[in-house]
Design a protein around this motif. Structure first.
Motif, PDB file in Angstrom:
ATOM      1  N   UNK A  93     -76.929  -5.303  33.649  1.00  0.00           N
ATOM      2  CA  UNK A  93     -75.506  -5.506  33.870  1.00  0.00           C
ATOM      3  C   UNK A  93     -75.271  -5.651  35.371  1.00  0.00           C
ATOM      4  N   UNK A  94     -74.507  -6.678  35.765  1.00  0.00           N
ATOM      5  CA  UNK A  94     -74.167  -6.910  37.165  1.00  0.00           C
ATOM      6  C   UNK A  94     -72.655  -7.063  37.240  1.00  0.00           C
ATOM      7  N   UNK A  95     -72.025  -6.281  38.101  1.00  0.00           N
ATOM      8  CA  UNK A  95     -70.578  -6.363  38.274  1.00  0.00           C
ATOM      9  C   UNK A  95     -70.247  -6.503  39.748  1.00  0.00           C
ATOM     10  N   UNK A 100     -68.314 -10.177  36.103  1.00  0.00           N
ATOM     11  CA  UNK A 100     -69.221  -9.234  35.445  1.00  0.00           C
ATOM     12  C   UNK A 100     -70.158 -10.048  34.579  1.00  0.00           C
ATOM     13  N   UNK A 101     -71.410  -9.644  34.546  1.00  0.00           N
ATOM     14  CA  UNK A 101     -72.404 -10.338  33.728  1.00  0.00           C
ATOM     15  C   UNK A 101     -73.263  -9.310  33.017  1.00  0.00           C
ATOM     16  N   UNK A 102     -73.572  -9.605  31.791  1.00  0.00           N
ATOM     17  CA  UNK A 102     -74.415  -8.732  30.984  1.00  0.00           C
ATOM     18  C   UNK A 102     -75.494  -9.588  30.338  1.00  0.00           C
ATOM     19  N   UNK A 113     -76.782 -13.985  27.777  1.00  0.00           N
ATOM     20  CA  UNK A 113     -76.053 -13.697  29.004  1.00  0.00           C
ATOM     21  C   UNK A 113     -74.586 -13.941  28.706  1.00  0.00           C
ATOM     22  N   UNK A 114     -73.747 -12.948  28.991  1.00  0.00           N
ATOM     23  CA  UNK A 114     -72.301 -13.075  28.819  1.00  0.00           C
ATOM     24  C   UNK A 114     -71.667 -12.839  30.181  1.00  0.00           C
ATOM     25  N   UNK A 115     -70.848 -13.798  30.628  1.00  0.00           N
ATOM     26  CA  UNK A 115     -70.230 -13.749  31.953  1.00  0.00           C
ATOM     27  C   UNK A 115     -68.720 -13.796  31.811  1.00  0.00           C
ATOM     28  N   UNK A 116     -68.035 -12.959  32.605  1.00  0.00           N
ATOM     29  CA  UNK A 116     -66.577 -12.966  32.604  1.00  0.00           C
ATOM     30  C   UNK A 116     -66.043 -12.748  34.007  1.00  0.00           C
ATOM     31  N   UNK A 117     -64.971 -13.450  34.327  1.00  0.00           N
ATOM     32  CA  UNK A 117     -64.288 -13.252  35.603  1.00  0.00           C
ATOM     33  C   UNK A 117     -63.029 -12.406  35.423  1.00  0.00           C
ATOM     34  N   UNK A 118     -62.801 -11.943  34.211  1.00  0.00           N
ATOM     35  CA  UNK A 118     -61.603 -11.160  33.922  1.00  0.00           C
ATOM     36  C   UNK A 118     -61.807  -9.690  34.303  1.00  0.00           C
ATOM     37  N   UNK A 119     -60.827  -9.117  35.012  1.00  0.00           N
ATOM     38  CA  UNK A 119     -60.951  -7.711  35.421  1.00  0.00           C
ATOM     39  C   UNK A 119     -61.032  -6.741  34.234  1.00  0.00           C
ATOM     40  N   UNK A 125     -67.875  -2.901  25.471  1.00  0.00           N
ATOM     41  CA  UNK A 125     -67.299  -3.663  24.355  1.00  0.00           C
ATOM     42  C   UNK A 125     -68.127  -4.917  24.084  1.00  0.00           C
ATOM     43  N   UNK A 126     -68.603  -5.560  25.148  1.00  0.00           N
ATOM     44  CA  UNK A 126     -69.435  -6.749  24.983  1.00  0.00           C
ATOM     45  C   UNK A 126     -70.738  -6.372  24.286  1.00  0.00           C
ATOM     46  N   UNK A 127     -71.332  -5.239  24.675  1.00  0.00           N
ATOM     47  CA  UNK A 127     -72.568  -4.796  24.021  1.00  0.00           C
ATOM     48  C   UNK A 127     -72.334  -4.555  22.535  1.00  0.00           C
ATOM     49  N   UNK A 128     -71.175  -4.013  22.186  1.00  0.00           N
ATOM     50  CA  UNK A 128     -70.844  -3.809  20.774  1.00  0.00           C
ATOM     51  C   UNK A 128     -70.688  -5.155  20.062  1.00  0.00           C
TER      52      UNK A 128
END
Length: 152
Positions: A93-95, A100-102, A113-119, A125-128
């Motif tokens: 995980x990198x934030x 944020x990226x997982x 790889x899941x990437x989001x720019x949303x705070x 939740x993404x892991x779930x």
């Protein structure tokens, strides 16, 4: 020295792998639905051993068109470091203030790889969501691989 991480070779190998995936449009459609459900900007499937891109979906454009090869190189180097220290790489995980990226083990043959720019992006939740989507994608990818083998 020449390696798979040279940009042109990485791109060429990724294109070959991408072309071998049957029903790639359907896979990308399902990845896009996953992105939307997670509120993510992008989801990328990497082949587990080589970290070549299998498929991806995005809800917004990114400026860096070489990001996949850069991410792949970073993860391969990190996996190598883990191996040298007798640790096993499963996820990362990198934030930062901008994204944020997982990266997580997804199916027996892929990482996601899941990437989001949303705070409001919540890695837990993404892991779930990844855990819940995993059986569906495992079936889809294994059916694709079986279909690919029967076509040859």
């Amino acid at each position: 020295a020449t390696s798979i991480w040279d940009g042109t070779l990485y791109g060429a190998w990724s294109q070959i792998v991408y072309s071998l995936i049957p029903n790639v449009a359907e896979l990308e459609s399902q990845l896009l639905a996953f992105c939307q459900a997670c509120g993510a900007d992008e989801a990328v499937l990497f082949e587990r051993a080589t970290f070549l891109v299998i498929s991806h979906a995005m809800q917004r454009k990114f400026r860096d068109e070489h990001r996949f090869e850069k991410i792949s190189n970073i993860i391969k180097q990190f996996k190598l470091s883990c191996t040298k220290s007798q640790a096993q790489f499963n996820s990362m995980q990198v934030c930062s203030s901008r994204f944020s990226a997982l990266i997580d083990l997804f199916t027996p043959t892929t990482y996601i790889l899941v990437v989001s720019s949303q705070p409001a992006f919540r890695p837990a939740a993404i892991q779930l969501n990844i855990k819940n989507a995993r059986p569906f994608f495992e079936r889809h990818i294994s059916l694709d691989m079986a279909s690919s083998k029967s076509d040859t």
